[in-house]
Design a protein around this motif. Structure first.
Motif, short mmCIF file in Angstrom:
data_model
loop_
_atom_site.label_atom_id
_atom_site.label_comp_id
_atom_site.label_asym_id
_atom_site.label_seq_id
_atom_site.Cartn_x
_atom_site.Cartn_y
_atom_site.Cartn_z
N ASP A 83 -67.75 -47.17 -34.51
CA ASP A 83 -68.04 -46.20 -35.30
C ASP A 83 -66.56 -45.21 -35.33
OD1 ASP A 83 -70.53 -46.95 -36.06
OD2 ASP A 83 -71.49 -45.55 -34.84
N GLU A 84 -66.16 -44.99 -34.33
CA GLU A 84 -64.76 -44.21 -34.28
C GLU A 84 -63.56 -44.80 -35.07
OE1 GLU A 84 -62.43 -42.60 -30.47
OE2 GLU A 84 -64.63 -42.94 -29.91
N GLU A 87 -64.61 -44.42 -38.57
CA GLU A 87 -64.25 -43.08 -39.00
C GLU A 87 -62.98 -42.83 -39.32
OE1 GLU A 87 -66.11 -40.16 -39.19
OE2 GLU A 87 -64.45 -38.84 -39.23
N ARG A 88 -61.89 -43.29 -38.56
CA ARG A 88 -60.60 -43.21 -38.77
C ARG A 88 -60.08 -43.95 -40.06
NH1 ARG A 88 -56.68 -42.80 -33.62
NH2 ARG A 88 -58.20 -41.49 -33.03
N ARG A 91 -61.21 -41.50 -42.82
CA ARG A 91 -59.90 -40.34 -42.85
C ARG A 91 -58.91 -40.93 -43.80
NH1 ARG A 91 -59.18 -38.22 -37.51
NH2 ARG A 91 -60.76 -39.22 -36.64
N SER A 122 -69.37 -51.72 -41.52
CA SER A 122 -68.84 -50.32 -41.12
C SER A 122 -67.63 -50.22 -41.96
CB SER A 122 -68.64 -50.29 -39.75
OG SER A 122 -67.78 -51.39 -39.07
N ALA A 126 -66.83 -47.01 -44.81
CA ALA A 126 -65.71 -46.13 -44.59
C ALA A 126 -64.82 -46.04 -45.75
CB ALA A 126 -65.19 -46.48 -43.40
#
Ligand SMILES: [Zn+2]
Length: 540
Positions: A83-84, A87-88, A91, A122, A126
């Motif tokens: 997830d991290e 997430e990047r 962004r 995922s 994103a």
């Protein structure tokens, strides 16, 4: 230049520690006592204030090209979950033009809860409108989203290419993970940086290497575009570093082009082409390292051979005939056995007149290398010395891998894992490196790992402590032994008259400080070919 009032570890044959060096025309002119130097008014004098000085530290296995390219893309190193990382990516997607590729590097599922591979789902969430391709920290797998798979033409009908694997879910659809040669399917369609962008990134990558105390690298697999950029930078006086280049010959066209280029030596020894790099197998972290027996945590899998054994031998033969040193990546015990077999066949294979055997090219000393040599069948350990083949190893791989390597390999095979002491006991030398950007380029981290076999924040004693190196061996693995592993011991690796003046003035004395402080040593002053390339001395 006269450097004096130091503890200068020359690493010469007598292992002298001297207080003074004189540098002229880029080379060491004198190493000895200050009292024995005739005063020479023209030479600027540098007071070392009692600091320790080492010969220039060289990383025998680094990827300057990848470090440079990774500076142009998204960094997903050190993140703690899928997830991290997603997430990047989200962004980045928020500020990227629709359709623009998002590429990056650095993820490692072994750090994540559960240790499972991530999936395209995922990344689709994103960045639904951007193709995404993120390289695993070790360069042996790509994690792609559906848009990238589509552009690469990968779907459920795509076969696994030789030496690679398209990971699939229960229904047979690609999960987004592409292992070893399957990565090329995406690499072919990814955009590449412009020459100017790449040159800027190389300068930044060199600055990063100088910052941690390196004076040079053996680059394990540069392509010809990267080599051309390095040469432009050398010509512009903007390459304050040394690079011993092993050209990459992944596909047959690149291989032929590398052989055509041939070995070259530049007069100032900034960029030297001496070797070609081949890949025999994958890596342990992505279970692509080729093993004799299956992985303990994946009983149907023995890893991937990227080239069949006959092809490895044929390539070694053709490159050696052109005067190249061979640097062959082999991590698993099976890959190491096969690469040593290939070297043995080429080195000893030609029957001599009247029987017996002679080296393939009489009078030469090829010093072929096995890159990584991470897991060895104990019967293969003495073959390195016997064949004159050098193990090129990365001590920080050992300390990074120790949390999960035992579950991959089981207790019995660990005897031959990162077996530095066993190898040194046969009389071979070990070339020391980091494999940056897989690990950080800091050579003091590598020397610390070699001496302690524990992570920088780990408990003492380390893992298999009987395989540790002494400090003298670990420092030589990053200096003199590296020079030998690049046929450069006549000009580099120790501080002796006639050699290049490459040296590092250190913040602490690596031979006398506490072992846990070795990793925190920093360069205070670095000199390459008599030129100051880094100066952090306190002013005033
Ligand atoms: Zn590497």
């Amino acid at each position: 230049m006269l450097l004096t009032n130091g503890r200068i570890y020359t690493l010469d044959p007598a292992d002298r520690v001297v207080d003074t060096l004189v540098v002229r025309d880029g080379r060491i002119a004198y190493a000895g006592r200050r009292a024995d130097v005739a005063p020479h008014a023209a030479e600027p004098e540098i007071d070392l204030e009692g600091r320790a000085v080492l010969p220039g530290l060289v990383d025998a296995h680094g990827h300057l090209m990848h470090l440079a390219r990774s500076r142009l893309t998204l960094d997903v190193t050190g993140l703690e979950s899928e997830d991290e990382a997603a997430e990047r990516v989200a962004r980045r997607a928020a500020v990227a033009r629709p359709g623009e590729w998002i590429t990056g590097r650095g993820w490692d599922q072994n750090r994540w809860p559960g240790g499972r591979y991530p999936s395209r789902a995922s990344l689709d969430r994103a960045a639904p409108r951007h193709p995404v391709a993120l390289v695993r920290v070790d360069g042996h797998a790509i994690w792609a989203n559906s848009a990238a798979l589509r552009l690469a033409g990968i779907d459920r009908r795509t076969p696994d290419p030789p030496g690679g694997r398209v990971e699939r879910d229960g229904r047979g659809d690609p999960t987004g993970i592409l292992i070893d040669t399957a990565q090329d399917l995406v690499r072919r369609v990814e955009p590449r940086p412009s020459a100017a962008q790449f040159e800027d990134a190389v300068r930044a990558a060199i600055a990063e290497c100088l910052h941690v105390g390196l004076t040079g690298v053996h680059e394990m697999g540069a392509d010809l575009d990267a080599l051309a950029a390095y040469r432009r930078l050398v010509e512009a006086g903007a390459f304050p570093f040394r690079n011993y280049v092993a050209l990459r010959g992944a596909d047959p066209a690149a291989w032929a082009a590398a052989l055509d280029q041939g070995p070259t030596r530049s007069p100032d020894a900034r960029v030297t082409v001496g070797a070609v790099k081949l890949m025999a197998d994958g890596a342990l972290g992505s279970r692509g390292a080729a093993l004799h027996a299956p992985y303990c945590d994946d009983p149907a899998n023995t890893g991937l051979l990227l080239l069949p054994p006959e092809e490895i031998e044929a390539r070694v033969r053709s490159a050696a005939a052109r005067g190249f040193q061979l640097c062959v990546h082999a991590i698993g015990d099976r890959a190491n056995s096969l690469v040593l077999d290939a070297f043995e066949a080429v080195i000893r294979g030609r029957p001599a007149v009247g029987g017996g055997h002679v080296p393939a090219a009489p009078g030469t000393d090829p010093r072929h290398r096995v890159e990584h040599a991470q897991l060895l069948d104990v019967r293969d350990v003495p073959r390195f010395r016997a064949l004159g083949v050098l193990p090129s190893m990365q001590p920080t791989h050992c300390t990074s891998d120790m949390p999960w390597a035992p579950s991959r390999l089981g207790p019995d095979r660990l005897t031959g894992a990162y077996a530095w002491r066993s190898l040194l006991a046969t009389g071979t030398v070990i070339a020391g490196g980091s494999d940056f950007p897989v690990e950080l380029p800091n050579p003091f981290h590598g020397i610390h790992a070699a001496v302690t076999r524990r992570p920088r924040a780990g408990p003492d004693p380390g893992w298999q402590p009987d395989q540790r190196m002494t400090r003298g061996e670990a420092v030589r693995a990053f200096t003199l032994w590296n020079a030998y592993a690049a046929h450069q011991e006549a000009t580099l690796g120790s501080l002796e008259p006639g050699k290049w003046a490459d040296l590092v003035v250190c913040s602490d004395d690596i031979f006398t400080c506490a072992a846990e402080d070795i990793a925190a040593i920093e360069p205070v002053l670095t000199v390459i070919g008599g030129e100051i390339v880094l100066d952090r001395r306190p002013t005033g």
